[in-house]
Motif scaffolding. Sequence first.
Motif, PDB file in Angstrom:
ATOM      1  N   TYR A 622       0.838  -1.157  -0.021  1.00 46.62           N
ATOM      2  CA  TYR A 622      -0.096   0.034  -0.124  1.00 46.62           C
ATOM      3  C   TYR A 622       1.017   1.217   0.032  1.00 46.62           C
ATOM      4  O   TYR A 622       0.597   2.411   0.273  1.00 46.62           O
ATOM      5  CB  TYR A 622      -0.927  -0.007   1.303  1.00 46.62           C
ATOM      6  N   GLY A 623       2.285   1.078  -0.294  1.00 46.84           N
ATOM      7  CA  GLY A 623       3.177   2.412  -0.397  1.00 46.84           C
ATOM      8  C   GLY A 623       4.254   1.618  -1.128  1.00 46.84           C
ATOM      9  O   GLY A 623       4.254   0.725  -1.548  1.00 46.84           O
ATOM     10  N   ARG A 624       5.206   2.558  -1.522  1.00 50.16           N
ATOM     11  CA  ARG A 624       6.381   2.015  -2.103  1.00 50.16           C
ATOM     12  C   ARG A 624       7.671   2.243  -1.351  1.00 50.16           C
ATOM     13  O   ARG A 624       7.471   3.053  -0.543  1.00 50.16           O
ATOM     14  CB  ARG A 624       6.480   3.023  -3.527  1.00 50.16           C
ATOM     15  N   MET A 625       8.540   1.668  -1.547  1.00 47.95           N
ATOM     16  CA  MET A 625       9.864   1.717  -0.581  1.00 47.95           C
ATOM     17  C   MET A 625      10.992   1.320  -1.850  1.00 47.95           C
ATOM     18  O   MET A 625      10.998   0.377  -2.655  1.00 47.95           O
ATOM     19  CB  MET A 625      10.012   0.466   0.305  1.00 47.95           C
ATOM     20  N   ALA A 626      12.074   1.644  -1.463  1.00 50.38           N
ATOM     21  CA  ALA A 626      13.463   1.325  -2.099  1.00 50.38           C
ATOM     22  C   ALA A 626      14.664   1.600  -1.346  1.00 50.38           C
ATOM     23  O   ALA A 626      14.687   2.425  -0.457  1.00 50.38           O
ATOM     24  CB  ALA A 626      13.731   2.474  -3.091  1.00 50.38           C
ATOM     25  N   ARG A 654      10.175  16.550  -3.546  1.00 49.43           N
ATOM     26  CA  ARG A 654       9.329  17.092  -4.286  1.00 49.43           C
ATOM     27  C   ARG A 654       8.321  16.154  -4.700  1.00 49.43           C
ATOM     28  O   ARG A 654       7.101  16.733  -5.096  1.00 49.43           O
ATOM     29  CB  ARG A 654      10.179  17.618  -5.558  1.00 49.43           C
ATOM     30  N   VAL A 655       8.639  14.979  -4.613  1.00 48.27           N
ATOM     31  CA  VAL A 655       7.360  13.833  -4.721  1.00 48.27           C
ATOM     32  C   VAL A 655       6.733  13.322  -3.570  1.00 48.27           C
ATOM     33  O   VAL A 655       5.984  12.361  -3.570  1.00 48.27           O
ATOM     34  CB  VAL A 655       7.697  12.775  -5.871  1.00 48.27           C
ATOM     35  N   GLY A 656       7.088  13.835  -2.461  1.00 51.21           N
ATOM     36  CA  GLY A 656       6.575  13.468  -1.306  1.00 51.21           C
ATOM     37  C   GLY A 656       7.180  12.494  -0.643  1.00 51.21           C
ATOM     38  O   GLY A 656       6.572  11.610   0.161  1.00 51.21           O
ATOM     39  N   ALA A 657       8.423  11.916  -1.165  1.00 52.00           N
ATOM     40  CA  ALA A 657       9.130  10.924  -0.397  1.00 52.00           C
ATOM     41  C   ALA A 657       9.847  11.184   0.627  1.00 52.00           C
ATOM     42  O   ALA A 657      10.384  12.207   0.950  1.00 52.00           O
ATOM     43  CB  ALA A 657      10.000   9.940  -1.521  1.00 52.00           C
ATOM     44  N   GLN A 658      10.065  10.031   1.505  1.00 54.13           N
ATOM     45  CA  GLN A 658      10.960  10.507   2.839  1.00 54.13           C
ATOM     46  C   GLN A 658      12.220   9.431   2.616  1.00 54.13           C
ATOM     47  O   GLN A 658      12.205   8.151   1.900  1.00 54.13           O
ATOM     48  CB  GLN A 658      10.293   9.858   4.128  1.00 54.13           C
ATOM     49  N   VAL A 659      13.202  10.055   3.353  1.00 53.60           N
ATOM     50  CA  VAL A 659      14.616   9.294   3.473  1.00 53.60           C
ATOM     51  C   VAL A 659      14.748   9.006   4.723  1.00 53.60           C
ATOM     52  O   VAL A 659      14.836   9.961   5.844  1.00 53.60           O
ATOM     53  CB  VAL A 659      15.671  10.201   2.743  1.00 53.60           C
ATOM     54  N   ALA A 682       7.456   6.059   0.047  1.00 53.76           N
ATOM     55  CA  ALA A 682       6.756   7.033  -0.752  1.00 53.76           C
ATOM     56  C   ALA A 682       5.329   6.455  -0.776  1.00 53.76           C
ATOM     57  O   ALA A 682       5.117   5.214  -0.661  1.00 53.76           O
ATOM     58  CB  ALA A 682       7.147   7.149  -2.187  1.00 53.76           C
ATOM     59  N   GLU A 683       4.555   7.273  -1.319  1.00 52.36           N
ATOM     60  CA  GLU A 683       3.034   6.870  -1.527  1.00 52.36           C
ATOM     61  C   GLU A 683       2.974   5.943  -2.700  1.00 52.36           C
ATOM     62  O   GLU A 683       3.815   5.970  -3.850  1.00 52.36           O
ATOM     63  CB  GLU A 683       2.207   7.933  -1.851  1.00 52.36           C
ATOM     64  N   LYS A 684       1.947   5.224  -3.084  1.00 49.27           N
ATOM     65  CA  LYS A 684       1.861   4.125  -4.166  1.00 49.27           C
ATOM     66  C   LYS A 684       1.780   4.901  -5.312  1.00 49.27           C
ATOM     67  O   LYS A 684       2.307   4.278  -6.351  1.00 49.27           O
ATOM     68  CB  LYS A 684       0.572   3.442  -3.895  1.00 49.27           C
ATOM     69  N   THR A 685       1.427   5.812  -5.738  1.00 46.56           N
ATOM     70  CA  THR A 685       1.201   6.545  -6.904  1.00 46.56           C
ATOM     71  C   THR A 685       2.305   7.351  -7.215  1.00 46.56           C
ATOM     72  O   THR A 685       2.373   7.909  -8.368  1.00 46.56           O
ATOM     73  CB  THR A 685       0.063   7.302  -6.963  1.00 46.56           C
ATOM     74  N   VAL A 686       3.471   7.418  -6.614  1.00 45.67           N
ATOM     75  CA  VAL A 686       4.579   8.309  -6.701  1.00 45.67           C
ATOM     76  C   VAL A 686       5.299   7.753  -7.795  1.00 45.67           C
ATOM     77  O   VAL A 686       5.969   6.681  -7.610  1.00 45.67           O
ATOM     78  CB  VAL A 686       5.418   8.617  -5.420  1.00 45.67           C
ATOM     79  N   LEU A 688       8.517   7.065  -8.520  1.00 45.90           N
ATOM     80  CA  LEU A 688       9.820   6.921  -7.621  1.00 45.90           C
ATOM     81  C   LEU A 688      11.006   6.843  -8.342  1.00 45.90           C
ATOM     82  O   LEU A 688      11.971   7.499  -8.037  1.00 45.90           O
ATOM     83  CB  LEU A 688       9.400   5.877  -6.532  1.00 45.90           C
ATOM     84  N   GLN A 689      10.912   5.977  -9.465  1.00 42.62           N
ATOM     85  CA  GLN A 689      12.081   5.582 -10.157  1.00 42.62           C
ATOM     86  C   GLN A 689      12.844   7.035 -10.612  1.00 42.62           C
ATOM     87  O   GLN A 689      13.933   7.113 -10.742  1.00 42.62           O
ATOM     88  CB  GLN A 689      11.987   4.763 -11.318  1.00 42.62           C
ATOM     89  N   ALA A 690      11.895   7.966 -11.257  1.00 37.30           N
ATOM     90  CA  ALA A 690      12.646   9.083 -11.759  1.00 37.30           C
ATOM     91  C   ALA A 690      13.317   9.879 -10.723  1.00 37.30           C
ATOM     92  O   ALA A 690      14.118  10.536 -10.860  1.00 37.30           O
ATOM     93  CB  ALA A 690      11.493   9.674 -12.846  1.00 37.30           C
ATOM     94  N   ALA A 691      12.333  10.119  -9.580  1.00 39.36           N
ATOM     95  CA  ALA A 691      12.915  10.803  -8.618  1.00 39.36           C
ATOM     96  C   ALA A 691      14.464  10.291  -7.881  1.00 39.36           C
ATOM     97  O   ALA A 691      15.241  11.025  -7.732  1.00 39.36           O
ATOM     98  CB  ALA A 691      12.068  10.893  -7.454  1.00 39.36           C
ATOM     99  N   LEU A 692      14.411   8.949  -7.890  1.00 46.04           N
ATOM    100  CA  LEU A 692      15.693   8.054  -7.235  1.00 46.04           C
ATOM    101  C   LEU A 692      16.678   8.350  -8.349  1.00 46.04           C
ATOM    102  O   LEU A 692      17.937   8.532  -7.940  1.00 46.04           O
ATOM    103  CB  LEU A 692      15.374   6.637  -7.409  1.00 46.04           C
TER     104      LEU A 692
END
Length: 717
Positions: A622-626, A654-659, A682-686, A688-692
């Motif tokens: 229900y969320g995304r992780m890397a 900028r995309v609402g992800a936390q580190v 990060a949230e599910k819809t973010v 994420l790959q582009a931000a990473l």
Amino acid sequence: MGVLTTEPLGRVLDYKSPEGGCGDGDFVEVPLGPRKVLGVVWGPGEGKFDPARIRPISRVLDAAPMRAELRSFLTRAADYTLTPLAAMLRLATRAPGLGDALSMRKVYRLAGPVPNQMTEARFRVVEALRRFGNSPVTLGELAEEAGCGPSVVKGLVKLGVIAEEDSPRDLPYPVMQPKPASHLRGDQVGAADALVAQVGGGFAATLLKGVTGSGKTEVYLEAVAECLRRGQQALVLLPEIALTADFLARVEARFGVRPAEWHSGVTMTERRRLWKMVGQGGAQFVVGARSALFLPFRDLGLIVVDEEHDASYKQEDGVLYNARDMAVLRASIVGCPIVLASATPCLESWANVEAGKYARLDLSARFGAAELPPMKAIDMRGENLPADRWISAKLAAEVQARVEKGEQSLLFLNRRGYAPITLCRACGHQVGCDDCDARMVEHRFLKRLVCHQCGATKPVPAACPACGVEGRMAAVGPGVERLAEEVVARFPGARLAVLSSDLFGSARALKEAVVNIAEGGADIIIGTQIVAKGHNFPLLTLVGVIDADLGLQGSDLRAAERTFQLMRQVAGRAGRAEKPGEAWLQTHQPEHPVIRAILGGDEEAFWKAEAAERKVAGVPPYGRMAGIILSSPDVAQVFEFGTELARRDGPLRRVGAQVFGPAPAPIARVRGRHRVRLLVKAEKTVPLQAALAEWVGQVKLPNNLRLAIDIDPQSFY
């Protein structure tokens, strides 16, 4: 022409077409500096270079061109996992001699009677040939498998025991002729009909959930049969090589011949043959490990991921990917159905069913007369066991009863080796690996201490390495080898088999041990998690879990899910034939919610509760992780770099992800390299790959520092 090579260059290179021309997808050999390397024509070249300086393609290889769907799959998988495309191409070309011209070779097979008088080396050669079955085997492969020199093989040829024949290097596999199925019953019929109807109808993802022993394999083999009738190819992924023996026997009975195999136990000669034949359509049905997903199928019509919950589908080194998820991606690109089969599906698949992305088919009853075993707990807090024993009196009595009745018992302990810790009772020192921050595990069968992180070994010390006192080194805690000692002492007349991956020198040896047990070659089986993976032991009527609490330790967000899956899978080994079975769990925490869910058997309630907790925490599914894994020989350098990277988190914010982090990895040093982790949430819809990619692109890696990005991490070691 634009050619993607398997070299880590980061871009497609321009080359001139060879004489006779070439097209998109052609496998080619191209000059790169002084060498010639493998590549694939990826499309038109950029044309930005002086034509006079562009070198021509050396030659086009004798292989079916890589289809557009596979090139698209590799590109999208590389984008999703943030892996260089060249590394993905290496996964798709992992077969030896792809550039070799068509040629003949010498192969060997059994041809005549075996003499009564045989040397040990000659006997090993004959047994090795029997293990290879009908697969073509070269002199070198046969000698290596038998552990002898080529002269031993040649001697058996002169005696007429072995035939030496000329054979084309690559031959098509025998054509399969599916037989009509007449043995499906109850809900198996409806499930099989539903899967058969999907074949040829485009992409569809289905979770086939059935209790252990319910006939999931027979159901999805109906879809495989329909796929073959249509002239298409089918791929079944299995998580463990040892599973293939029983599965191959079922396929041979159903289709008349064995399918093609792709895993680490297959010879290099056979890998090359399969790779070539898959591309030409000369292999209809492939059974393989996770890397079989990257084979160049000509007309893939069905993918099955068996035991889809299994953690071994996640590649944890090199290219980091989850074969279950990538299989869904490839099926969607090809436009074919995919079946995810499991008795205990992963929460990701369960959530996709709930969201309407996957269909679901349930098999609620075991096949034939077999019934699910009742599961009971043994509260170890009330047991007064001696320090060198781990089997409770109740479980020991149950095992003894099975031995007397000629039935089999399985004792499960998910811990390899003899003991997890070797301790000095004089000073308290625990023997660790010289290159890793990990305790070394005693393997008494090998008479060595082994590091399970890097594989380093050393003798068990007589004197403490720290204080020098002799005679005070002690093994602490049980592994399967130590449990075996207890079984031998307590059940002296029983035949014992120990199944642990590190006790077998080859995949074939492990498969042979599994077959021997299934045929009644042991009374008591001791095993690690390898025994939970789909094996069918008809005589097994008792499962005893020595430490049901082991998987509940630690902070892994999937600890509860994995413990639930493992306990249910292990218990499901019992009572799979006519005789009923039982499962006993030894636990110090009988009131733990996971233990109660296992004993209660209400799987849907467990998944709903687990899903609710994950939703609140905003973690997968229900969320995304890397995960970001940094490593370096210099501990100060790796922490400084990790801190600097964390400071530059603008693209993620900028995309609402936390580190989170940097922090030492749970195993902070492996092979002399210090390891630091950062975790991104990060949230599910973010996106994420582009931000990473933007985030890590801000910094330049020092020469001796490595950075790996793990999208959707399955473990946090």
